[in-house]
Design a protein around this motif. Structure first.
Motif, PDB file in Angstrom:
ATOM      1  N   GLY A   1       0.822  -1.210   0.000  1.00  0.00           N
ATOM      2  CA  GLY A   1       0.000   0.000   0.000  1.00  0.00           C
ATOM      3  C   GLY A   1       0.855   1.259   0.000  1.00  0.00           C
ATOM      4  N   PHE A   2       1.933   1.232   0.770  1.00  0.00           N
ATOM      5  CA  PHE A   2       2.837   2.386   0.796  1.00  0.00           C
ATOM      6  C   PHE A   2       3.473   2.604  -0.569  1.00  0.00           C
ATOM      7  CE2 PHE A   2       7.284   3.821   1.283  1.00  0.00           C
ATOM      8  CZ  PHE A   2       7.038   5.126   1.701  1.00  0.00           C
ATOM      9  N   LEU A   3       3.991   1.526  -1.154  1.00  0.00           N
ATOM     10  CA  LEU A   3       4.668   1.658  -2.450  1.00  0.00           C
ATOM     11  C   LEU A   3       3.701   2.114  -3.541  1.00  0.00           C
ATOM     12  CD1 LEU A   3       6.962  -1.514  -2.357  1.00  0.00           C
ATOM     13  CD2 LEU A   3       7.659   0.883  -2.077  1.00  0.00           C
ATOM     14  N   SER A   4       2.507   1.518  -3.581  1.00  0.00           N
ATOM     15  CA  SER A   4       1.567   1.850  -4.659  1.00  0.00           C
ATOM     16  C   SER A   4       1.013   3.263  -4.540  1.00  0.00           C
ATOM     17  CB  SER A   4       0.421   0.834  -4.694  1.00  0.00           C
ATOM     18  OG  SER A   4      -0.346   0.907  -3.500  1.00  0.00           O
ATOM     19  N   GLY A   5       0.954   3.801  -3.321  1.00  0.00           N
ATOM     20  CA  GLY A   5       0.394   5.142  -3.132  1.00  0.00           C
ATOM     21  C   GLY A   5       1.426   6.248  -3.050  1.00  0.00           C
ATOM     22  N   LEU A   6       2.712   5.880  -2.963  1.00  0.00           N
ATOM     23  CA  LEU A   6       3.750   6.888  -2.722  1.00  0.00           C
ATOM     24  C   LEU A   6       3.826   7.932  -3.841  1.00  0.00           C
ATOM     25  CD1 LEU A   6       6.086   7.931  -1.015  1.00  0.00           C
ATOM     26  CD2 LEU A   6       7.583   6.254  -2.135  1.00  0.00           C
ATOM     27  N   LYS A   7       3.738   7.486  -5.075  1.00  0.00           N
ATOM     28  CA  LYS A   7       3.887   8.389  -6.224  1.00  0.00           C
ATOM     29  C   LYS A   7       2.900   9.554  -6.150  1.00  0.00           C
ATOM     30  CE  LYS A   7       3.843   8.252 -11.306  1.00  0.00           C
ATOM     31  NZ  LYS A   7       3.687   7.356 -12.491  1.00  0.00           N
ATOM     32  N   ASP A   8       1.694   9.281  -5.667  1.00  0.00           N
ATOM     33  CA  ASP A   8       0.652  10.306  -5.603  1.00  0.00           C
ATOM     34  C   ASP A   8       0.783  11.221  -4.397  1.00  0.00           C
ATOM     35  OD1 ASP A   8      -0.505   9.341  -7.937  1.00  0.00           O
ATOM     36  OD2 ASP A   8      -1.800   7.938  -6.844  1.00  0.00           O
ATOM     37  N   HIS A   9       1.777  10.966  -3.540  1.00  0.00           N
ATOM     38  CA  HIS A   9       1.922  11.793  -2.337  1.00  0.00           C
ATOM     39  C   HIS A   9       3.306  12.422  -2.214  1.00  0.00           C
ATOM     40  CE1 HIS A   9      -1.673   9.435  -1.333  1.00  0.00           C
ATOM     41  NE2 HIS A   9      -2.007  10.480  -0.610  1.00  0.00           N
TER      42      HIS A   9
END
Length: 388
Positions: free
Chosen positions: A306-314
């Protein structure tokens, strides 16, 4: 919707009794409960515990502690023939099989040692001969007493009291500076920062900016405190666990950095973007058996992915995500390095750098530990991730 709290039932002096069942791990109440006292032999207690019978203690409290110690000696002492077979099975097992065998043995041990049950009155007092006053520790862990009787395992109560003492004393974190202004006080159910190597990585890696940082999974607040002490002007820290948020708030207040930190109850990310996003997820992809184990075990690598998949957007343009992760899972054969690198690439990220450190915890040097080979090879890394 209200949660139905289970009841535990027993017969004492011919009268039916009942109380609320309290289990931090969420374990069900034992189906069969027998009243036990100082006349019960350790061998009989061990047999009953192995059969799943709960022993509701009505004797001298200190004798209950002695009985628990006797059960520990019995559950840890394997018959020679069984020990030989177990050793042979472990020797032939893959690292992943050895890990699962170890977890099964831990679970069975926990079930046996959970057999000694202690009744608590409505104010958390223990109405047994020579019983200590643990009302303050129970209130810290469970909240104010409700006036209803409860039953908990002696082992859980001892852990609760140990956490209470640890909370009072605190854990020194050298990365936060010199004593006495470098202590973190972990609350019951919140993982303590005893593995200081990951804190040192955050304290020593060059910052990409000091205006804002997100701390994902704040826990005790130790990483938020390190970032604030390093000059980050504002930290937004998240956690799903209300206990962790209360714990973090108290620690950050005590360390004098709370004005720089905003605490939010959230699953992973807060809204918006930051030049630095830090996450120290659980490092072993396996099922946790109690709430505090969620700091170590992450079934299906849910938080990590979840961290890796959402990092780009944050991440702000040019920002960095710091993933602090032990590679123990790789040495246990539970998550290969190629899989981690694949998840990073699939998330549109690249690795711009990595800092490694060898863990200093006692188990890494314990040759008797069933997982010693993996622990001895373990490395904790801070992965510096950027948008591809």
């Amino acid at each position: 919707m209200s949660v139905q709290i289970p009841l535990i039932h027993w017969i004492h002096r011919g009268q039916p009794q009942q109380a609320l069942w309290r289990s931090e791990s969420g374990a069900p109440a034992p189906r069969r409960v027998e009243v036990a006292d100082d006349t019960l032999s350790a061998d009989t207690a061990y047999r009953m515990a192995c059969e799943g019978t709960g022993l509701l203690w009505q004797g001298d409290f200190q004798n209950a502690r002695h009985l628990l110690q006797a059960l520990m000696r019995r559950v840890d002492k394997k018959p020679r023939k069984s020990a030989t077979k177990a050793s042979q099975k472990l020797a032939a097992a893959t690292p992943a099989e050895a890990f699962h065998l170890h977890r099964q043995a831990q679970a069975q041990r926990a079930r046996v040692l959970a057999a000694v049950l202690i009744p608590l009155e409505g104010d958390y007092s223990i109405a047994l001969r020579r019983a200590p006053d643990w009302r303050e520790a129970c209130t810290e862990a469970w909240g104010p007493a409700t006036g209803e009787r409860r039953v908990a395992t002696l082992r859980e109560l001892l852990g609760l009291v140990g956490a209470h003492e640890w909370r009072k004393k605190g854990v020194e974190v050298p990365a936060l500076g010199a004593p006495p202004h470098n202590c973190i006080h972990p609350h019951y159910g919140v993982f303590s920062p005893v593995r200081g190597e990951y804190v040192d990585l955050v304290a020593q890696t060059p910052l990409p900016g000091t205006s804002l940082a997100f701390d994902i999974g704040v826990g005790t607040g130790v990483l938020s405190a390190v970032l604030a002490r390093r000059g980050v002007q504002r930290v937004v820290a998240t956690d799903q666990d209300p206990r962790a948020l209360v714990c973090a708030r108290e620690n950050l207040q005590r360390l004098g950095v709370l004005p720089q930190v905003e605490l939010l109850q959230a699953d992973l990310f807060p809204a918006g973007r930051a030049p630095l996003v830090v996450c120290n997820p659980p490092w072993v992809p396996a099922r946790a058996s109690s709430p505090i184990e969620h700091a170590v075990y992450d079934e299906g690598s849910r938080m990590l992915r979840g961290f890796l998949s959402g990092l780009k957007d944050h991440l702000e343009p040019g920002g960095e995500g710091w993933l602090i992760l032990s590679d123990l899972a790789e040495h246990l054969g539970l998550r290969p390095r190629d899989q981690l690198l694949g998840w990073i690439a699939d998330a549109g990220l690249v690795v711009s750098g990595r800092r490694d450190v060898k863990p200093r915890h006692a188990k890494a040097a314990d040759a008797q530990d069933p997982l010693h080979a993996a622990r001895a090879a373990e490395v904790t890394s801070l992965w510096r991730l950027r948008v591809a």
